[in-house]
Design a protein around this motif. Structure first.
Motif, PDB file in Angstrom:
ATOM      1  N   VAL A 238       0.830  -1.201   0.000  1.00  0.00           N
ATOM      2  CA  VAL A 238       0.000   0.000   0.000  1.00  0.00           C
ATOM      3  C   VAL A 238       0.869   1.258   0.000  1.00  0.00           C
ATOM      4  O   VAL A 238       0.581   2.227  -0.701  1.00  0.00           O
ATOM      5  CB  VAL A 238      -0.950   0.005   1.219  1.00  0.00           C
ATOM      6  CG1 VAL A 238      -1.692   1.318   1.325  1.00  0.00           C
ATOM      7  CG2 VAL A 238      -1.925  -1.157   1.123  1.00  0.00           C
ATOM      8  N   GLU A 239       1.940   1.234   0.762  1.00  0.00           N
ATOM      9  CA  GLU A 239       2.755   2.428   0.943  1.00  0.00           C
ATOM     10  C   GLU A 239       3.737   2.648  -0.201  1.00  0.00           C
ATOM     11  O   GLU A 239       4.258   3.746  -0.369  1.00  0.00           O
ATOM     12  CB  GLU A 239       3.502   2.342   2.276  1.00  0.00           C
ATOM     13  CG  GLU A 239       2.563   2.294   3.490  1.00  0.00           C
ATOM     14  CD  GLU A 239       3.301   2.416   4.803  1.00  0.00           C
ATOM     15  OE1 GLU A 239       4.511   2.748   4.769  1.00  0.00           O
ATOM     16  OE2 GLU A 239       2.675   2.191   5.852  1.00  0.00           O
ATOM     17  N   LYS A 240       4.035   1.615  -0.977  1.00  0.00           N
ATOM     18  CA  LYS A 240       4.951   1.753  -2.106  1.00  0.00           C
ATOM     19  C   LYS A 240       4.250   1.324  -3.383  1.00  0.00           C
ATOM     20  O   LYS A 240       3.338   0.504  -3.352  1.00  0.00           O
ATOM     21  CB  LYS A 240       6.211   0.908  -1.876  1.00  0.00           C
ATOM     22  CG  LYS A 240       6.993   1.318  -0.634  1.00  0.00           C
ATOM     23  CD  LYS A 240       8.226   0.451  -0.448  1.00  0.00           C
ATOM     24  CE  LYS A 240       8.994   0.829   0.806  1.00  0.00           C
ATOM     25  NZ  LYS A 240      10.197  -0.027   1.003  1.00  0.00           N
ATOM     26  N   PRO A 266     -13.053  -9.493 -10.202  1.00  0.00           N
ATOM     27  CA  PRO A 266     -13.830  -8.884 -11.297  1.00  0.00           C
ATOM     28  C   PRO A 266     -14.255  -7.447 -11.026  1.00  0.00           C
ATOM     29  O   PRO A 266     -14.567  -6.712 -11.951  1.00  0.00           O
ATOM     30  CB  PRO A 266     -15.048  -9.811 -11.407  1.00  0.00           C
ATOM     31  CG  PRO A 266     -14.567 -11.130 -10.903  1.00  0.00           C
ATOM     32  CD  PRO A 266     -13.582 -10.813  -9.823  1.00  0.00           C
ATOM     33  N   PHE A 267     -14.279  -7.021  -9.782  1.00  0.00           N
ATOM     34  CA  PHE A 267     -14.664  -5.646  -9.463  1.00  0.00           C
ATOM     35  C   PHE A 267     -13.560  -4.642  -9.799  1.00  0.00           C
ATOM     36  O   PHE A 267     -13.825  -3.460  -9.951  1.00  0.00           O
ATOM     37  CB  PHE A 267     -14.987  -5.519  -7.975  1.00  0.00           C
ATOM     38  CG  PHE A 267     -16.284  -6.155  -7.551  1.00  0.00           C
ATOM     39  CD1 PHE A 267     -16.978  -7.000  -8.391  1.00  0.00           C
ATOM     40  CD2 PHE A 267     -16.815  -5.910  -6.288  1.00  0.00           C
ATOM     41  CE1 PHE A 267     -18.160  -7.599  -8.005  1.00  0.00           C
ATOM     42  CE2 PHE A 267     -18.005  -6.496  -5.889  1.00  0.00           C
ATOM     43  CZ  PHE A 267     -18.673  -7.339  -6.752  1.00  0.00           C
ATOM     44  N   THR A 277     -11.546  -6.227  -1.864  1.00  0.00           N
ATOM     45  CA  THR A 277     -11.061  -5.241  -0.891  1.00  0.00           C
ATOM     46  C   THR A 277      -9.611  -4.860  -1.162  1.00  0.00           C
ATOM     47  O   THR A 277      -8.986  -4.186  -0.340  1.00  0.00           O
ATOM     48  CB  THR A 277     -11.176  -5.816   0.532  1.00  0.00           C
ATOM     49  OG1 THR A 277     -10.466  -7.070   0.603  1.00  0.00           O
ATOM     50  CG2 THR A 277     -12.632  -6.058   0.898  1.00  0.00           C
ATOM     51  N   ASN A 278      -9.055  -5.281  -2.298  1.00  0.00           N
ATOM     52  CA  ASN A 278      -7.658  -4.990  -2.648  1.00  0.00           C
ATOM     53  C   ASN A 278      -7.565  -4.163  -3.935  1.00  0.00           C
ATOM     54  O   ASN A 278      -6.584  -4.263  -4.663  1.00  0.00           O
ATOM     55  CB  ASN A 278      -6.870  -6.293  -2.836  1.00  0.00           C
ATOM     56  CG  ASN A 278      -6.961  -7.230  -1.645  1.00  0.00           C
ATOM     57  OD1 ASN A 278      -7.132  -8.418  -1.795  1.00  0.00           O
ATOM     58  ND2 ASN A 278      -6.850  -6.691  -0.440  1.00  0.00           N
ATOM     59  N   CYS A 279      -8.580  -3.361  -4.222  1.00  0.00           N
ATOM     60  CA  CYS A 279      -8.649  -2.648  -5.505  1.00  0.00           C
ATOM     61  C   CYS A 279      -8.015  -1.257  -5.412  1.00  0.00           C
ATOM     62  O   CYS A 279      -8.222  -0.530  -4.444  1.00  0.00           O
ATOM     63  CB  CYS A 279     -10.095  -2.500  -5.961  1.00  0.00           C
ATOM     64  SG  CYS A 279     -10.961  -4.072  -6.180  1.00  0.00           S
ATOM     65  N   PRO A 291     -11.713   2.986   1.197  1.00  0.00           N
ATOM     66  CA  PRO A 291     -10.420   2.753   0.544  1.00  0.00           C
ATOM     67  C   PRO A 291     -10.204   1.287   0.153  1.00  0.00           C
ATOM     68  O   PRO A 291     -10.330   0.396   0.996  1.00  0.00           O
ATOM     69  CB  PRO A 291      -9.412   3.209   1.605  1.00  0.00           C
ATOM     70  CG  PRO A 291     -10.153   4.226   2.402  1.00  0.00           C
ATOM     71  CD  PRO A 291     -11.575   3.759   2.431  1.00  0.00           C
ATOM     72  N   PHE A 292      -9.934   1.079  -1.144  1.00  0.00           N
ATOM     73  CA  PHE A 292      -9.566  -0.213  -1.717  1.00  0.00           C
ATOM     74  C   PHE A 292     -10.722  -1.207  -1.789  1.00  0.00           C
ATOM     75  O   PHE A 292     -10.509  -2.355  -2.121  1.00  0.00           O
ATOM     76  CB  PHE A 292      -8.381  -0.849  -0.949  1.00  0.00           C
ATOM     77  CG  PHE A 292      -7.253   0.096  -0.689  1.00  0.00           C
ATOM     78  CD1 PHE A 292      -6.513   0.591  -1.733  1.00  0.00           C
ATOM     79  CD2 PHE A 292      -6.958   0.506   0.596  1.00  0.00           C
ATOM     80  CE1 PHE A 292      -5.486   1.491  -1.513  1.00  0.00           C
ATOM     81  CE2 PHE A 292      -5.926   1.399   0.839  1.00  0.00           C
ATOM     82  CZ  PHE A 292      -5.179   1.899  -0.221  1.00  0.00           C
TER      83      PHE A 292
END
Length: 446
Positions: A238-240, A266-267, A277-279, A291-292
């Motif tokens: 997330v930070e890099k 697919p989202f 939740t990782n988008c 967020p994400f």
């Protein structure tokens, strides 16, 4: 560096290691001594083969100490055929080997005699270097405090530095290494244990006993105790940015990260993991509500779409569709939703045909007159009878009493139940009269 370059470097390093080991004279001598000792061990239970064994042992001596046995050992077990360094040393020191075999094998080890004393390519155990200096011991009397090994121990080419065991450090291995803390110490002994996996240095094995944090962890103040620190994992993903190449996603691990083969959810249009939740971005028709985290937009909730007659909105992932309501279907020619005839033909009420009604109409009977039929007298129109009006009035009164009783008044409640009882008795009496009339009429016909 591409894969072929990596393989080339690996091959060169391997070749260098092999050449270095081949040029180490002490190692070559150790290999020769070990081969001879292995051969002696494998032949210790053998005897002379064929002929007169008793005569051979009398004339040639016992097989255990015979020259025949040594020749077999040197030719079969001492060196492999492709080890040229070992074979060259064997040829050079063959006389010394015979000397040890015949006179010294019970008094001195082959290694000390052949490699240290005769060939002078090795040092006695516990020493190192060209001058065979003693390995460092410190005050403990043990090499490297008993927690490591001496570099070049027994080898004239060593440096004598202490190579510490895992968890120990210092010049003599008498300190705890990184990620470990001291649990016991005396003048000759030290014991170290592992820190919590988030600590680089610590005073205990718990997460709140860190002194400094490992790489990949961030030091934070412990709100519950200002004297303690807390090491929190850094989410590099997330930070890099751009840590992983195309075709992989960044997976955060404790204290680090890894690049894994992936397919985004697919989202997502771009992601750092396989979940919704990782988008980093959402596809059309979806929205990033936090967020994400991508979530579907419910277009139907606005109520401003699918406004055709008998149409309903059905939400789909990233979109929606307009469908006809239940019991309706879309007409192919007009595109409008129309009642489904296949369903309504089964649900429509069946009209009741009154025998003689058409005949009465043909004879000019006025509307409202009762028409005599075969079994019963049916009204000729849909107007309410006196009995129907009475029933409606009773029902209306009961509803009023029930509304008043709903407020919890005991008197109205009692009146409500009394009215229900009276209505029931009235209905039963009416039905009993009809049954009695039918029975009497039937009896007269008989």
């Amino acid at each position: 560096m591409n894969k072929s370059s990596q393989l080339l470097v690996l091959a060169l390093v391997s070749a260098f290691v092999l050449i270095a080991s081949a040029d180490n004279k002490c190692e070559n001598c150790k290999t020769l001594a070990k081969g001879i000792l292995d051969g002696l061990d494998k032949t210790k239970k053998k005897n002379f083969e064929g002929g007169d064994v008793a005569w051979e042992e009398k004339k040639l001596g016992k097989y255990k100490t015979s020259e025949t046995r040594l020749v077999e050992v040197l030719e079969t077990y001492a060196c492999s055929k492709d080890n040229h360094k070992c074979n060259a040393l064997l040829e050079e020191k063959e006389d010394s080997i015979y000397e040890w075999y015949n006179k010294l094998q019970d008094d001195m080890s082959l290694y000390d005699y052949l490699c240290v004393q005769e060939a002078e390519v090795c040092c006695p155990e516990g020493t190192f270097g060209p001058e065979c200096q003693e390995c460092p011991k410190g005050d403990s009397g043990k090499i490297c405090y008993g927690r490591g090994t001496c570099s070049g121990d027994g080898d004239k080419e060593g440096t004598g530095e202490c190579i510490c065991n895992e968890g120990y450090g210092g010049e003599l291995c008498n300190d705890c290494g990184e990620g470990h803390f001291e649990t016991f110490r005396n003048d000759t002994y030290i014991m170290c244990s592992l820190c919590h996996n988030s600590c680089a240095t610590c005073k205990g094995n718990k997460s709140n006993e860190c002194i400094t944090c490992k790489a990949g962890f961030r030091q934070e103040e412990n709100i519950d105790n200002e004297d303690e620190i807390k090491c929190t994992d850094i989410n590099e993903c997330v930070e890099k940015k751009n840590l992983c190449s195309v075709g992989t996603y960044c997976l955060n691990n404790e204290g680090s990260y890894s690049c894994e083969a992936w397919r985004c959810h697919p989202f997502c249009t771009k992601c750092y993991g396989p979940l919704h939740t990782n988008c980093f971005g959402c596809k059309a028709g979806l929205i990033m509500r936090q967020p994400f985290v991508c979530q579907d937009i419910d277009e139907c909730s606005s109520g401003a779409i699918c406004l055709g007659m008998y149409e309903v909105c059905v939400n789909t992932m990233g979109h929606y569709r307009c469908e006809c309501a239940r019991y309706f279907r879309r007409d192919e020619s007009t595109g409008q939703c129309q009642p489904d005839p296949n369903i309504y033909s089964r649900m429509a009420p069946v009209s009741r045909v009154v025998p003689g009604a058409d005949k009465a109409k043909q004879e000019g009977k006025p509307e409202g007159e009762r028409v005599e039929t075969g079994d019963a007298v049916e009204p000729a129109s849909d107007s309410l009878s006196d009995e129907d009006i009475k029933r409606l009035a009773v029902a209306f009164v009961i509803c009023l009493i029930g509304t008043a009783a709903a407020k919890g008044d005991l008197i109205w409640t009692a009146l409500f139940f009394v009215s229900l009882l009276c209505a029931g008795l009235w209905w039963a009496a009416d039905k009993s009269d009809q049954l009695m009339d039918h029975f009497t009429k039937h009896h007269r016909e008989l």
